[in-house]
Design a protein around this motif. Structure first.
Motif, short mmCIF file in Angstrom:
data_model
loop_
_atom_site.label_atom_id
_atom_site.label_comp_id
_atom_site.label_asym_id
_atom_site.label_seq_id
_atom_site.Cartn_x
_atom_site.Cartn_y
_atom_site.Cartn_z
N THR A 1 -34.76 -32.82 54.49
CA THR A 1 -34.58 -31.48 54.61
C THR A 1 -33.25 -31.35 54.90
O THR A 1 -32.41 -31.83 55.76
N VAL A 2 -32.70 -30.39 54.00
CA VAL A 2 -31.04 -29.97 54.11
C VAL A 2 -30.91 -28.47 54.23
O VAL A 2 -31.92 -27.44 54.08
N THR A 3 -29.69 -28.17 54.49
CA THR A 3 -29.48 -26.80 55.04
C THR A 3 -28.46 -26.28 53.80
O THR A 3 -27.50 -27.05 53.50
N VAL A 4 -28.59 -25.24 53.21
CA VAL A 4 -28.09 -24.68 52.14
C VAL A 4 -27.63 -23.37 52.54
O VAL A 4 -28.29 -22.27 53.12
N ARG A 5 -26.15 -23.22 52.20
CA ARG A 5 -25.45 -21.87 52.51
C ARG A 5 -24.24 -21.67 51.73
O ARG A 5 -23.93 -22.54 51.32
N ARG A 6 -23.92 -20.33 51.64
CA ARG A 6 -22.86 -19.93 50.83
C ARG A 6 -21.56 -19.95 51.63
O ARG A 6 -21.66 -19.83 52.89
N ALA A 7 -20.15 -20.53 51.17
CA ALA A 7 -19.29 -20.71 52.13
C ALA A 7 -18.22 -20.30 51.19
O ALA A 7 -18.15 -20.37 49.97
N PRO A 8 -17.13 -19.38 51.72
CA PRO A 8 -15.91 -19.10 50.91
C PRO A 8 -14.92 -20.38 50.55
O PRO A 8 -15.21 -21.10 51.33
N THR B 1 -21.44 -15.67 57.05
CA THR B 1 -22.67 -16.18 56.18
C THR B 1 -23.43 -17.48 56.63
O THR B 1 -24.40 -17.83 56.14
N ALA B 2 -22.90 -18.26 57.59
CA ALA B 2 -23.53 -19.38 58.35
C ALA B 2 -24.94 -18.84 59.02
O ALA B 2 -25.79 -19.57 59.18
N ARG B 3 -25.02 -17.57 59.50
CA ARG B 3 -26.29 -17.03 59.95
C ARG B 3 -27.43 -16.87 58.86
O ARG B 3 -28.55 -16.86 59.14
N ARG B 4 -27.03 -16.78 57.54
CA ARG B 4 -28.12 -16.77 56.66
C ARG B 4 -28.39 -18.11 55.72
O ARG B 4 -28.98 -18.15 54.78
N ALA B 5 -27.98 -19.21 56.57
CA ALA B 5 -28.32 -20.56 56.05
C ALA B 5 -29.76 -20.61 55.97
O ALA B 5 -30.54 -20.13 56.77
#
Length: 119
Positions: A31-38, A100-104
């Motif tokens: 299980t991995v966490t995916v999120r967008r980062a600037p 954007t970390a909140r929408r991970a």
């Protein structure tokens, strides 16, 4: 977690392996966490460029100084405005990163490894 699955014959043979060798496939799930980062460097570069433009505008908007010529005034303002723009660009990138970390999202990644069976 490892789930071994025995397959007697693969559809395609890996390089250097014989066709009659039984292969084993190991499947691992994580299980991995995916999120967008600037991209911080781009925000900081843009901030420094905006600071340089502000320095140029400030240089030509004020009357000429008898002690310093326009090149010196622009250089002093460029140092200050570019540093401030760089810091503000980093701050904006940091704020966007936190937002954007909140929408991970957590997703399951599957990794398959195929190797010959040890007998």
């Amino acid at each position: 977690m490892t789930d071994p699955v025995n397959t007697p014959e693969p559809e395609s043979t890996p390089q250097g392996a014989e066709a009659s060798v039984p292969l084993e496939t190991e499947v691992e799930r994580d299980t991995v966490t995916v999120r967008r980062a600037p991209r911080y460097s781009r925000f900081m570069t843009l901030g420094a460029l905006v600071g340089a433009v502000v320095a140029l505008i400030l240089t030509v908007s004020f009357p000429a100084n008898d002690e310093f010529d326009l090149g010196q005034v622009f250089g002093f303002l460029l140092l200050a405005c570019a540093a401030i723009g760089l810091a503000l660009g980093a701050l904006v990138a940091l704020i966007i990163d936190r937002a954007t970390a909140r929408r991970a999202k957590a997703v399951t990644a599957v990794h398959e490894t195929i190797h010959p069976v040890d007998e």
